[in-house]
Design an enzyme around this catalytic site. Structure first.
Site, mmCIF file in Angstrom:
data_model
loop_
_atom_site.group_PDB
_atom_site.id
_atom_site.type_symbol
_atom_site.label_atom_id
_atom_site.label_comp_id
_atom_site.label_asym_id
_atom_site.label_seq_id
_atom_site.Cartn_x
_atom_site.Cartn_y
_atom_site.Cartn_z
ATOM 1 N N ILE A 162 0.841 -1.214 0.000
ATOM 2 C CA ILE A 162 0.000 0.000 0.000
ATOM 3 C C ILE A 162 0.870 1.255 0.000
ATOM 4 C CG2 ILE A 162 -1.770 1.301 1.259
ATOM 5 C CD1 ILE A 162 -2.798 -1.387 2.352
ATOM 6 N N GLU A 269 -13.559 -1.216 17.266
ATOM 7 C CA GLU A 269 -14.476 -0.915 16.164
ATOM 8 C C GLU A 269 -15.809 -1.619 16.424
ATOM 9 O OE1 GLU A 269 -12.477 -1.845 12.469
ATOM 10 O OE2 GLU A 269 -10.859 -0.417 12.888
ATOM 11 N N HIS A 292 -13.574 2.001 8.712
ATOM 12 C CA HIS A 292 -12.688 0.923 8.236
ATOM 13 C C HIS A 292 -13.104 0.451 6.835
ATOM 14 C CE1 HIS A 292 -9.940 -2.591 9.680
ATOM 15 N NE2 HIS A 292 -9.812 -2.376 8.370
ATOM 16 N N GLY A 294 -11.171 1.344 4.016
ATOM 17 C CA GLY A 294 -10.049 1.556 3.089
ATOM 18 C C GLY A 294 -10.071 0.565 1.937
HETATM 19 N N1 LIG Z 1 -7.982 0.257 6.133
HETATM 20 C C1 LIG Z 1 -8.149 -0.857 5.463
HETATM 21 O O1 LIG Z 1 -9.246 -1.200 5.059
HETATM 22 C C2 LIG Z 1 -6.972 -1.706 5.179
HETATM 23 C C3 LIG Z 1 -5.887 -1.724 6.031
HETATM 24 N N2 LIG Z 1 -4.803 -2.508 5.748
HETATM 25 C C4 LIG Z 1 -3.676 -2.485 6.684
HETATM 26 O O2 LIG Z 1 -2.531 -1.993 5.995
HETATM 27 C C5 LIG Z 1 -1.402 -2.747 6.410
HETATM 28 C C6 LIG Z 1 -0.321 -2.662 5.362
HETATM 29 O O3 LIG Z 1 -0.726 -3.360 4.209
HETATM 30 P P1 LIG Z 1 0.302 -3.737 3.038
HETATM 31 O O4 LIG Z 1 0.956 -2.520 2.528
HETATM 32 O O5 LIG Z 1 -0.423 -4.604 2.097
HETATM 33 O O6 LIG Z 1 1.346 -4.605 3.854
HETATM 34 P P2 LIG Z 1 2.838 -4.967 3.416
HETATM 35 O O7 LIG Z 1 3.198 -6.133 4.253
HETATM 36 O O8 LIG Z 1 2.938 -5.055 1.951
HETATM 37 O O9 LIG Z 1 3.671 -3.689 3.908
HETATM 38 C C7 LIG Z 1 3.901 -3.369 5.248
HETATM 39 C C8 LIG Z 1 5.249 -2.705 5.332
HETATM 40 O O10 LIG Z 1 5.443 -2.262 6.661
HETATM 41 C C9 LIG Z 1 6.809 -2.517 6.994
HETATM 42 N N3 LIG Z 1 6.936 -2.564 8.443
HETATM 43 C C10 LIG Z 1 6.580 -3.560 9.290
HETATM 44 N N4 LIG Z 1 6.858 -3.233 10.557
HETATM 45 C C11 LIG Z 1 7.402 -1.999 10.527
HETATM 46 C C12 LIG Z 1 7.904 -1.126 11.515
HETATM 47 N N5 LIG Z 1 7.911 -1.463 12.824
HETATM 48 N N6 LIG Z 1 8.397 0.061 11.118
HETATM 49 C C13 LIG Z 1 8.417 0.409 9.807
HETATM 50 N N7 LIG Z 1 7.973 -0.387 8.825
HETATM 51 C C14 LIG Z 1 7.461 -1.572 9.175
HETATM 52 C C15 LIG Z 1 7.116 -3.823 6.314
HETATM 53 O O11 LIG Z 1 8.510 -4.021 6.167
HETATM 54 C C16 LIG Z 1 6.400 -3.643 4.994
HETATM 55 O O12 LIG Z 1 7.216 -3.066 4.011
HETATM 56 C C17 LIG Z 1 -1.974 -4.158 6.615
HETATM 57 O O13 LIG Z 1 -1.171 -4.924 7.491
HETATM 58 C C18 LIG Z 1 -3.329 -3.878 7.213
HETATM 59 O O14 LIG Z 1 -3.235 -3.854 8.607
HETATM 60 C C19 LIG Z 1 -4.756 -3.266 4.622
HETATM 61 C C20 LIG Z 1 -5.796 -3.280 3.750
HETATM 62 C C21 LIG Z 1 -7.019 -2.542 3.985
HETATM 63 O O1 LIG Z 2 -12.366 -4.763 4.564
HETATM 64 C C1 LIG Z 2 -12.051 -5.410 5.559
HETATM 65 O O2 LIG Z 2 -12.764 -6.243 6.073
HETATM 66 C C2 LIG Z 2 -10.712 -5.205 6.236
HETATM 67 C C3 LIG Z 2 -9.717 -4.592 5.343
HETATM 68 C C4 LIG Z 2 -8.402 -4.627 6.007
HETATM 69 O O3 LIG Z 2 -8.204 -3.957 6.985
HETATM 70 C C5 LIG Z 2 -7.362 -5.516 5.494
HETATM 71 O O4 LIG Z 2 -7.482 -5.972 4.349
HETATM 72 O O5 LIG Z 2 -6.411 -5.766 6.239
#
Ligand SMILES: NC(=O)C1=CN([C@@H]2O[C@H](COP(=O)(O)OP(=O)(O)OC[C@H]3O[C@@H](n4cnc5c(N)ncnc54)[C@H](O)[C@@H]3O)[C@@H](O)[C@H]2O)C=CC1
Ligand SMILES: O=C(O)CCC(=O)C(=O)O
Length: 410
Positions: A162, A269, A292, A294
């Site tokens: 992301i 939540e 939530h 995103g």
């Molecule tokens: N709001 C929503 O609906 C959504 C939220 N998310 C959240 O977004 C997060 C990130 O998603 P992606 O980018 O796909 O994950 P990803 O795993 O591709 O990227 C996460 C990055 O954070 C880095 N990281 C981990 N711990 C760290 C730290 N202590 N300090 C600095 N960097 C650190 C990792 O090295 C990695 O590059 C997910 O784990 C999820 O919790 C994801 C999808 C939807």
């Molecule tokens: O849409 C959802 O249910 C959660 C999305 C999310 O936070 C994730 O994909 O990690």
């Protein structure tokens, strides 16, 4: 056609939290018809009841599959998190109980990045406040604190899927991107890696968080970090609620240090759309609050439904665990019509394979193909064998000390 040791009609599939209907469709198309769909998140008691006779469980980000919730799930064979995050599941406990967990690692990446980009533009223009006033019948035409994105600096914490997608969108809008990641990540475009969070914070106009929920990221942004952000800057959190200390954010907004924020995720939540949403952030016109969502776009939800359901069906139908997040990964070929596939999940300790092989040889069962993968303390071995009936070999395998689970396809 391959038959499962438990027929598809008997395999109970439960989909919680309003998983997109395409997932149910895919299961039905493949012959599964014992499917139960719920739009809300069950509480712990309800979940434990559900788990008592569920074989395949689909959840999103709210259902907590941890601790005692996993004690009652003897039949649970596989879990799908129909999202990216898997912090709501105790992955190690699932592994030690022989339950692979599958997610959709980038099906909603673009949706999150687009929402965050939009929020950055709205925050920099002061739109949340102007919008809130307009809804109350107030006319607030002013260019004060209203800025273009061009030339502003976006700080990204977590430069994974992301974070790096957001970087591409932000650079296309003319922003400078600086990021901090715990890992060494390739800078995209003109973005610049920064060596620490403390170094990044004073340099940004907007800070956006894209790290997973881990021990290291919990409360990563509190009073100290907020104070290091420049006066008048903005915070966006569409990662996980535990990453920001909400009371400290409230103080910073009250003092006028931060000029606004966009928050999509919260420490607590509501379980469903019928439950009330409470947060001290409700008081602030300059804070965008979203429930939530995103990753909640049609495109993302359809992709996620198909991706995760497909992985669960593959595992159920032929044992493949490719891209499981907590389990030895094995990609298996289709089972030959004359053979029986025996899948053995076990504690990964010396002598296991010898005992498994001995079980087959002692029953004069010929092994046509064997696949093995281990991950930490769990091993997964799959044998395609010639045998008329699998009952006695399954019994013998179950009797081996260290066996976690045995499944059969024929
Ligand atoms: N709001 C929503 O609906 C959504 C939220 N998310 C959240 O977004 C997060 C990130 O998603 P992606 O980018 O796909 O994950 P990803 O795993 O591709 O990227 C996460 C990055 O954070 C880095 N990281 C981990 N711990 C760290 C730290 N202590 N300090 C600095 N960097 C650190 C990792 O090295 C990695 O590059 C997910 O784990 C999820 O919790 C994801 C999808 C939807
Ligand atoms: O849409 C959802 O249910 C959660 C999305 C999310 O936070 C994730 O994909 O990690």
């Amino acid at each position: 056609m391959t038959k499962l040791s438990l027929s598809k009609e008997k395999i109970k599939v439960v989909l919680l939290e309003g998983v997109h209907p395409d997932a149910e469709k895919l299961f039905r198309k493949d012959g599964y018809d014992n499917i139960h769909v719920y739009n809300s998140t069950p509480n712990d008691d309800e979940l434990q009841n559900i788990l008592a006779d569920t074989h395949i469980l689909g959840i999103r980000s709210r259902t907590q599959l941890k601790g005692q919730n996993l004690d009652t799930c003897e039949k649970l064979m596989a879990v799908g998190t129909f999202c990216i995050g898997t912090n709501q599941v105790d992955l190690d406990q699932c592994k030690s109980q022989g339950i692979p967990v599958f997610n959709a690692p980038f099906s909603n990446t673009r949706s999150v990045a687009e929402l965050v980009m939009a929020e950055i533009i709205l925050l920099l223009r002061g739109i949340p406040e102007k919008n809130a006033k307009a809804h109350r019948g107030q006319w607030f035409k002013s260019a004060l604190n209203s800025n273009e994105t061009r030339g502003k600096t976006l700080g990204i914490v977590g430069f994974g899927h992301i974070g790096s997608q957001l970087c591409i969108l932000a650079e296309a809008m003319g922003m400078k991107v600086k990021y901090y990641d715990i890992e060494n990540k390739l800078p995209l475009g003109n973005s610049e890696a920064v060596g620490s969070l403390e170094e990044l914070l004073p340099q940004v106009d907007v800070l956006s968080l894209h790290v997973p929920d881990t021990e290291l990221t919990q409360e990563m942004i509190g009073a100290k970090e907020l104070a290091l952000l420049p006066k008048g800057s903005f915070l966006v959190n569409a990662a996980r609620g535990q990453i920001v200390v909400i009371d400290d954010l409230v103080k910073s907004l009250k003092m006028g240090h931060l000029n606004g924020a966009a928050i999509d995720v919260f420490p607590t939540e509501p379980a469903s759309n019928n439950d009330p949403f409470e947060s001290p952030l409700l008081a602030f016109d300059n804070v965008i609050l979203t429930p939530h969502i995103g990753g909640s776009t049609q495109e993302a939800q359809v992709n996620i439904a198909n991706e995760v359901a497909d992985k669960l069906i593959k595992y159920s139908n032929n044992g493949s665990t490719s891209s499981a997040v907590n389990f030895p990964e094995v990609s298996l070929p289709a089972l030959h019509a004359d053979l029986t596939r025996v899948m053995h999940i076990h504690e990964n300790k010396p002598g296991m394979l010898e005992r498994i092989n001995h079980a087959f040889s002692s029953q004069s069962i010929n092994i046509a193909a064997m696949y093995l993968q281990t991950s930490g303390d769990v091993g997964y071995v799959i044998m395609d064998v010639n045998c008329e009936s699998s009952d006695s070999i399954v019994k013998q395998l179950n009797d081996i000390d260290g066996t976690i689970r045995v499944r059969v396809l024929h």
